[in-house]
Design an enzyme around this catalytic site. Structure first.
Site, PDB file in Angstrom:
ATOM      1  N   HIS A 234      -7.655   9.431  -2.012  1.00  0.00           N
ATOM      2  CA  HIS A 234      -7.086   9.370  -0.665  1.00  0.00           C
ATOM      3  C   HIS A 234      -7.983  10.028   0.393  1.00  0.00           C
ATOM      4  CE1 HIS A 234      -2.818   9.048   1.259  1.00  0.00           C
ATOM      5  NE2 HIS A 234      -3.731   8.821   2.167  1.00  0.00           N
TER       6      HIS A 234
ATOM      7  N   TYR B 295       3.020   9.790  -0.024  1.00  0.00           N
ATOM      8  CA  TYR B 295       4.066   9.139   0.787  1.00  0.00           C
ATOM      9  C   TYR B 295       5.466   9.390   0.189  1.00  0.00           C
ATOM     10  CZ  TYR B 295       0.129   6.413   2.719  1.00  0.00           C
ATOM     11  OH  TYR B 295      -1.060   6.016   3.271  1.00  0.00           O
TER      12      TYR B 295
ATOM     13  N   LYS C 225      -2.673   5.919  -4.297  1.00  0.00           N
ATOM     14  CA  LYS C 225      -3.796   6.825  -4.002  1.00  0.00           C
ATOM     15  C   LYS C 225      -3.586   8.199  -4.610  1.00  0.00           C
ATOM     16  CE  LYS C 225      -3.851   4.585   0.510  1.00  0.00           C
ATOM     17  NZ  LYS C 225      -2.470   4.528   0.949  1.00  0.00           N
TER      18      LYS C 225
ATOM     19  N   ASP D 164       0.849  -1.200   0.000  1.00  0.00           N
ATOM     20  CA  ASP D 164       0.000   0.000   0.000  1.00  0.00           C
ATOM     21  C   ASP D 164       0.881   1.246   0.000  1.00  0.00           C
ATOM     22  OD1 ASP D 164      -2.872   1.148   0.648  1.00  0.00           O
ATOM     23  OD2 ASP D 164      -1.460   2.229   1.927  1.00  0.00           O
TER      24      ASP D 164
HETATM   25  P1  NDP Z   1       0.357   1.140  11.896  1.00  0.00           P
HETATM   26  O1  NDP Z   1      -0.917   1.262  12.659  1.00  0.00           O
HETATM   27  O2  NDP Z   1       0.554   0.016  10.980  1.00  0.00           O
HETATM   28  O3  NDP Z   1       1.525   1.190  13.010  1.00  0.00           O
HETATM   29  C1  NDP Z   1       2.862   1.339  12.669  1.00  0.00           C
HETATM   30  C2  NDP Z   1       3.644   1.371  13.978  1.00  0.00           C
HETATM   31  O4  NDP Z   1       3.557   0.098  14.621  1.00  0.00           O
HETATM   32  C3  NDP Z   1       5.112   1.655  13.743  1.00  0.00           C
HETATM   33  O5  NDP Z   1       5.565   2.491  14.796  1.00  0.00           O
HETATM   34  C4  NDP Z   1       5.754   0.269  13.848  1.00  0.00           C
HETATM   35  O6  NDP Z   1       7.074   0.391  14.317  1.00  0.00           O
HETATM   36  C5  NDP Z   1       4.873  -0.386  14.871  1.00  0.00           C
HETATM   37  N1  NDP Z   1       4.833  -1.851  14.720  1.00  0.00           N
HETATM   38  C6  NDP Z   1       4.575  -2.557  13.600  1.00  0.00           C
HETATM   39  N2  NDP Z   1       4.582  -3.866  13.860  1.00  0.00           N
HETATM   40  C7  NDP Z   1       4.839  -4.007  15.177  1.00  0.00           C
HETATM   41  C8  NDP Z   1       4.974  -5.120  16.040  1.00  0.00           C
HETATM   42  N3  NDP Z   1       4.812  -6.375  15.596  1.00  0.00           N
HETATM   43  N4  NDP Z   1       5.262  -4.893  17.356  1.00  0.00           N
HETATM   44  C9  NDP Z   1       5.415  -3.619  17.818  1.00  0.00           C
HETATM   45  N5  NDP Z   1       5.288  -2.524  17.051  1.00  0.00           N
HETATM   46  C10 NDP Z   1       5.004  -2.714  15.733  1.00  0.00           C
HETATM   47  O7  NDP Z   1       0.681   2.530  11.163  1.00  0.00           O
HETATM   48  P2  NDP Z   1       0.172   3.360   9.940  1.00  0.00           P
HETATM   49  O8  NDP Z   1      -0.580   4.551  10.456  1.00  0.00           O
HETATM   50  O9  NDP Z   1       1.365   3.585   9.111  1.00  0.00           O
HETATM   51  O10 NDP Z   1      -0.896   2.490   9.153  1.00  0.00           O
HETATM   52  C11 NDP Z   1      -0.559   1.424   8.295  1.00  0.00           C
HETATM   53  C12 NDP Z   1      -0.643   1.794   6.827  1.00  0.00           C
HETATM   54  O11 NDP Z   1      -1.947   2.230   6.486  1.00  0.00           O
HETATM   55  C13 NDP Z   1       0.236   2.983   6.413  1.00  0.00           C
HETATM   56  O12 NDP Z   1       1.591   2.664   6.365  1.00  0.00           O
HETATM   57  C14 NDP Z   1      -0.378   3.350   5.105  1.00  0.00           C
HETATM   58  O13 NDP Z   1       0.032   2.457   4.098  1.00  0.00           O
HETATM   59  C15 NDP Z   1      -1.870   3.193   5.431  1.00  0.00           C
HETATM   60  N6  NDP Z   1      -2.487   4.450   5.909  1.00  0.00           N
HETATM   61  C16 NDP Z   1      -3.449   5.037   5.121  1.00  0.00           C
HETATM   62  C17 NDP Z   1      -4.027   6.231   5.480  1.00  0.00           C
HETATM   63  C18 NDP Z   1      -5.061   6.843   4.602  1.00  0.00           C
HETATM   64  O14 NDP Z   1      -5.420   8.004   4.828  1.00  0.00           O
HETATM   65  N7  NDP Z   1      -5.563   6.142   3.603  1.00  0.00           N
HETATM   66  C19 NDP Z   1      -3.662   6.920   6.732  1.00  0.00           C
HETATM   67  C20 NDP Z   1      -2.695   6.202   7.529  1.00  0.00           C
HETATM   68  C21 NDP Z   1      -2.151   5.020   7.111  1.00  0.00           C
HETATM   69  P3  NDP Z   1       8.284  -0.378  13.556  1.00  0.00           P
HETATM   70  O15 NDP Z   1       8.393   0.232  12.192  1.00  0.00           O
HETATM   71  O16 NDP Z   1       9.439  -0.106  14.449  1.00  0.00           O
HETATM   72  O17 NDP Z   1       7.897  -1.837  13.511  1.00  0.00           O
END
Ligand code: NDP
Length: 288
Positions: A110, A48, A77, A43
């Site tokens: 988006h 981004y 998006k 995604d």
């Molecule tokens: P997430 O809710 O996926 O959370 C990401 C965080 O969780 C990071 O800090 C990561 O740290 C941590 N994390 C991931 N896996 C683990 C684990 N197993 N244990 C502990 N911590 C963990 O974040 P997003 O808000 O980025 O949402 C996911 C995706 O959704 C985005 O990347 C994007 O592609 C999409 N999105 C779409 C939006 C929209 O408006 N359409 C808005 C927001 C997001 P680390 O990297 O250190 O693992």
């Protein structure tokens, strides 16, 4: 595990989120680990600013992992600044170019609004309808396999369906135990729109209230799995897609292991009871 979209494409229930993953070296490393772990869906979005890095990395990584373009599902998006007739088309073609793709598996609007306008501006509606019409044309041309929306609420979708000839294949929106939108999930189900959650793990923040929620942690401890897997499993067990983001190889591998266990009804209810209607990302409710 995957879902068949109304347009006919097959979309994996879990994909890799890439918000805040930027820079060729990091993108390459993350995608390399993700493809090896079994992720087949990515995604991204024009805002981004990593489409080019993803496109370049995949050119090398697909052959390395014995994969072809058709083996992976790529979503991008339309940025909120590019809404409107012609602009949407141009932006989508730029995304295709940056990603080195002839087609995208899914393209989403988006945000229901247009950048630079107040949320109550009456022009939002017209502009997103123009974008949608561009996307319908791009789909007919074969450049987009499926088209959908992100951050649209029921009234935004209803309005689109009333006016346009094509129902969205997908709604991508914030959804987790602290922000449950059951009415919207049910509405999407009734219209054949696949519901995909974002920020399932509480987004990238120093104060992650989801991964540290005592109820989530208690269930995780009892089952001997990570809180992240509990949160992702809670969603996919409802048929809701997830796109966890991580740059940590252990987390990337851990997060995809959500089909090997089932949460009990009692565990699902306990998680449902955590709803506080708390937005961690942007809230589209004010956008006309
Ligand atoms: P997430 O809710 O996926 O959370 C990401 C965080 O969780 C990071 O800090 C990561 O740290 C941590 N994390 C991931 N896996 C683990 C684990 N197993 N244990 C502990 N911590 C963990 O974040 P997003 O808000 O980025 O949402 C996911 C995706 O959704 C985005 O990347 C994007 O592609 C999409 N999105 C779409 C939006 C929209 O408006 N359409 C808005 C927001 C997001 P680390 O990297 O250190 O693992």
């Amino acid at each position: 595990m995957s879902v068949t979209l109304t347009s006919g494409g097959v979309m994996p229930l879990i994909g890799l989120g890439t918000f805040k993953i930027k820079g060729r070296e990091l993108v390459y490393k993350v995608l390399d680990v993700a493809l090896a772990a079994g992720y087949r869906s990515i995604d991204t979005a024009s805002v981004y600013r990593n489409e080019e890095d993803i496109g370049e990395s995949l050119k090398e990584l697909l052959p390395k992992h014995g994969l072809k373009r058709q083996d992976i599902f790529i979503t991008s998006k339309l940025g909120p600044k590019d809404q409107g007739c012609g602009r949407c088309r141009e932006s989508c073609l730029q995304s295709l170019n940056k990603l080195h793709c002839d087609y995208l598996d899914l393209y989403l609007i988006h945000w229901p609004g247009t950048q630079g306008m107040q949320p109550g501006d009456t022009r939002h509606r017209d502009l997103r309808l123009q974008s949608w019409n561009d996307m319908v044309t791009l789909q007919k041309e074969g450049k987009l396999k499926a088209i959908g929306v992100s951050n649209f609420l029921q009234h935004h979708i209803e309005d689109l369906i009333k006016t346009a000839e094509h129902t969205p294949d997908v709604l991508q929106i914030e959804y987790h135990p602290h922000l449950i939108q059951k009415g919207l999930v049910d509405y999407c189900r009734s219209k054949g729109i696949h519901f995909q959650a974002y920020s399932s793990l509480g987004t990238t923040t120093d104060n992650n209230t989801l991964l540290t929620d005592p109820v989530v942690c208690k269930i995780a401890k009892q089952r001997g799995v990570t809180p992240a897997r509990i949160l992702l499993r809670w969603a996919v067990q409802q048929g809701v897609g997830v796109i966890p983001k991580s740059t940590n190889p252990d987390h990337i591998r851990n997060n995809i292991d959500i089909f090997s266990f089932t949460l009990s009804d009692q565990e699902m209810v306990s998680l449902d009871q955590l709803d506080t209607q708390s937005h961690l990302c942007w809230n589209p409710s004010q956008v006309l």
